[in-house]
Design an enzyme around this catalytic site. Structure first.
Site, PDB file in Angstrom:
ATOM      1  CG  ASP A 175       1.972  -3.736   1.854  1.00  0.00           C
ATOM      2  OD1 ASP A 175       1.458  -2.648   1.566  1.00  0.00           O
ATOM      3  OD2 ASP A 175       2.550  -3.935   2.942  1.00  0.00           O
ATOM      4  CG  HIS A 209       7.976  -2.880   9.570  1.00  0.00           C
ATOM      5  ND1 HIS A 209       7.332  -1.816  10.152  1.00  0.00           N
ATOM      6  CD2 HIS A 209       7.869  -2.684   8.234  1.00  0.00           C
ATOM      7  CE1 HIS A 209       6.855  -1.021   9.217  1.00  0.00           C
ATOM      8  NE2 HIS A 209       7.161  -1.514   8.042  1.00  0.00           N
ATOM      9  N   GLY A 240      10.869   2.040   6.964  1.00  0.00           N
ATOM     10  CA  GLY A 240      11.072   2.582   8.316  1.00  0.00           C
ATOM     11  C   GLY A 240       9.753   2.780   9.049  1.00  0.00           C
ATOM     12  CB  ALA A 241       7.541   4.574  10.384  1.00  0.00           C
ATOM     13  CG  LEU A 242      11.307  -0.326  11.355  1.00  0.00           C
ATOM     14  CD1 LEU A 242      12.577  -1.094  11.724  1.00  0.00           C
ATOM     15  CD2 LEU A 242      10.791  -0.786   9.988  1.00  0.00           C
ATOM     16  CG  HIS A 243       4.417  -1.513  12.413  1.00  0.00           C
ATOM     17  ND1 HIS A 243       4.262  -2.793  11.925  1.00  0.00           N
ATOM     18  CD2 HIS A 243       4.167  -0.693  11.364  1.00  0.00           C
ATOM     19  CE1 HIS A 243       3.899  -2.752  10.661  1.00  0.00           C
ATOM     20  NE2 HIS A 243       3.851  -1.481  10.273  1.00  0.00           N
ATOM     21  CB  SER A 254      -0.366   0.410   8.658  1.00  0.00           C
ATOM     22  OG  SER A 254       0.032   1.418   7.753  1.00  0.00           O
ATOM     23  CB  SER A 255       4.453   3.117   8.817  1.00  0.00           C
ATOM     24  OG  SER A 255       5.274   1.980   8.792  1.00  0.00           O
ATOM     25  NE  ARG A 256       0.415   5.456   3.629  1.00  0.00           N
ATOM     26  CZ  ARG A 256       1.163   4.615   2.912  1.00  0.00           C
ATOM     27  NH1 ARG A 256       1.229   3.360   3.226  1.00  0.00           N
ATOM     28  NH2 ARG A 256       1.847   5.072   1.862  1.00  0.00           N
TER      29      ARG A 256
HETATM   30  P1  AMP Z   1       6.638  -0.835   4.489  1.00  0.00           P
HETATM   31  O1  AMP Z   1       7.626  -0.278   5.449  1.00  0.00           O
HETATM   32  O2  AMP Z   1       5.238  -0.367   4.704  1.00  0.00           O
HETATM   33  O3  AMP Z   1       7.103  -0.733   3.052  1.00  0.00           O
HETATM   34  O4  AMP Z   1       6.590  -2.406   4.792  1.00  0.00           O
HETATM   35  C1  AMP Z   1       7.743  -3.183   4.726  1.00  0.00           C
HETATM   36  C2  AMP Z   1       7.340  -4.630   4.766  1.00  0.00           C
HETATM   37  O5  AMP Z   1       6.660  -4.919   5.973  1.00  0.00           O
HETATM   38  C3  AMP Z   1       6.379  -4.995   3.613  1.00  0.00           C
HETATM   39  O6  AMP Z   1       6.730  -6.263   3.085  1.00  0.00           O
HETATM   40  C4  AMP Z   1       5.046  -5.038   4.311  1.00  0.00           C
HETATM   41  O7  AMP Z   1       4.111  -5.894   3.690  1.00  0.00           O
HETATM   42  C5  AMP Z   1       5.435  -5.552   5.687  1.00  0.00           C
HETATM   43  N1  AMP Z   1       4.408  -5.197   6.656  1.00  0.00           N
HETATM   44  C6  AMP Z   1       3.912  -3.962   6.911  1.00  0.00           C
HETATM   45  N2  AMP Z   1       2.935  -4.026   7.832  1.00  0.00           N
HETATM   46  C7  AMP Z   1       2.810  -5.337   8.163  1.00  0.00           C
HETATM   47  C8  AMP Z   1       1.958  -6.053   9.056  1.00  0.00           C
HETATM   48  N3  AMP Z   1       1.027  -5.452   9.794  1.00  0.00           N
HETATM   49  N4  AMP Z   1       2.110  -7.398   9.141  1.00  0.00           N
HETATM   50  C9  AMP Z   1       3.045  -8.040   8.393  1.00  0.00           C
HETATM   51  N5  AMP Z   1       3.862  -7.418   7.534  1.00  0.00           N
HETATM   52  C10 AMP Z   1       3.755  -6.088   7.419  1.00  0.00           C
END
Ligand code: AMP
Length: 284
Positions: free
Chosen positions: A150, A37, A31-34, A185-187
């Site tokens: 990641d 995602h 979640g906290a999508l950007h 990044s969600s962070r």
């Molecule tokens: P997360 O919500 O952080 O677990 O990420 C979910 C998926 O989105 C994972 O496969 C991440 O590698 C991918 N993701 C997160 N940030 C990015 C980004 N900036 N560019 C491409 N994929 C991303």
């Protein structure tokens, strides 16, 4: 777009879609999508009849309780964004739904989950493998989408798929960046204004290093990038490793491998950011 909270309802829906011959794609997220995602979601929508996006902040992959407690939750915005981008099903289970009992499974990925993130976040990839395998079991996707942001996670997931013979194709998607280069990044939303300004130094240092990479020894690149980032008082490099992109073992010479990637983790205040850069591309 449907929002489903239980595995049983999800399975009912998936088996009905599969009986109509539909292909299923899965994008696992916390979640906290950007837009990072969303790039995965778009590709999933393009390549499958049905796009399932899971939203679940998985407790077993957090070695730092504080990080888990502060992880952003923005379900309403996420739902809107997914609806606009062609997602068919959001799977948003509760913790009780995914872990009705503690998951005691211990995976063995050899050295893949011992280095870099695995070294500094012990147990992290075991937790990732636990939740991703549960999601694969629940969704039974034809394809699953992961970001190379990641990088190590993609490598570990590919190993898990081989180990457990999952009939799923793993699609790796490139890093989406902010206009100034910071990896999305969600962070990032936890960064203060000043931290956000400084955080761009991470991708800048990585990019710069690529310009002179082949001419300098690997050890010098590691020192240069580390020192450049650490020269910003707000930034602290946790690790910067230059590794073989398949085995994740450190390389000491540019001729050691055809596929060489630099992976970095940096604390910006309390917020831990990761990024990576491909120095040499895989020929396969
Ligand atoms: P997360 O919500 O952080 O677990 O990420 C979910 C998926 O989105 C994972 O496969 C991440 O590698 C991918 N993701 C997160 N940030 C990015 C980004 N900036 N560019 C491409 N994929 C991303």
């Amino acid at each position: 777009m449907k929002v489903i909270h239980t595995i049983s309802e999800l399975q009912k829906e998936i088996s009905s879609l599969k009986s109509e011959g539909k292909t299923i794609g899965l994008v696992p997220t916390m979640g906290a999508l950007h837009q990072g995602h969303i790039s995965l979601v778009r590709r999933c929508v393009d390549e499958n009849d049905v796009c399932v996006v899971s939203i679940f902040v998985n407790p077993t992959q957090f070695n730092d309780k504080n990080d888990f407690l502060h992880y952003p939750h923005t379900f309403k915005d996420d739902r809107e964004l997914l609806n606009e981008n062609g997602c068919s099903i959001i799977f948003a289970p509760s913790e009780q739904e995914m872990y009705p009992q503690p998951d005691t499974r211990v995976f063995d990925f050899g050295l893949l989950d011992k280095v870099m993130e695995g070294k500094f976040r012990p147990g992290h990839f075991n937790g990732v493998a636990q939740i991703v395998s549960k999601l694969f079991d629940a969704v039974t996707p034809d394809k699953a989408y992961f970001g190379t942001k990641d990088f190590q996670q993609s490598v570990v997931i590919k190993a898990m798929v081989k180990q457990l013979n999952y009939p799923v194709k793993i699609i790796e998607c490139p890093i989406v960046r902010e206009p100034d280069g910071l990896a999305m990044s969600s962070r990032n939303m936890r960064l203060t204004f000043n931290q956000r300004q400084i955080a761009v130094k991470i991708s800048q240092a990585l990019n710069k290093s690529r310009n002179f990479a082949a001419e300098k020894p690997i050890s010098e690149i590691i020192d240069r990038v580390t020192n450049e980032i650490n020269s910003e008082p707000m930034l602290k490099v946790e690790y910067f490793d230059i590794v073989d992109g398949n085995t994740l073992m450190p390389v000491t010479d540019w001729n050691d491998s055809d596929y060489i990637v630099g992976c970095i983790a940096v604390f910006c205040g309390e917020v831990r950011l990761i990024d990576n850069i491909v120095y040499k591309e895989s020929v396969i």
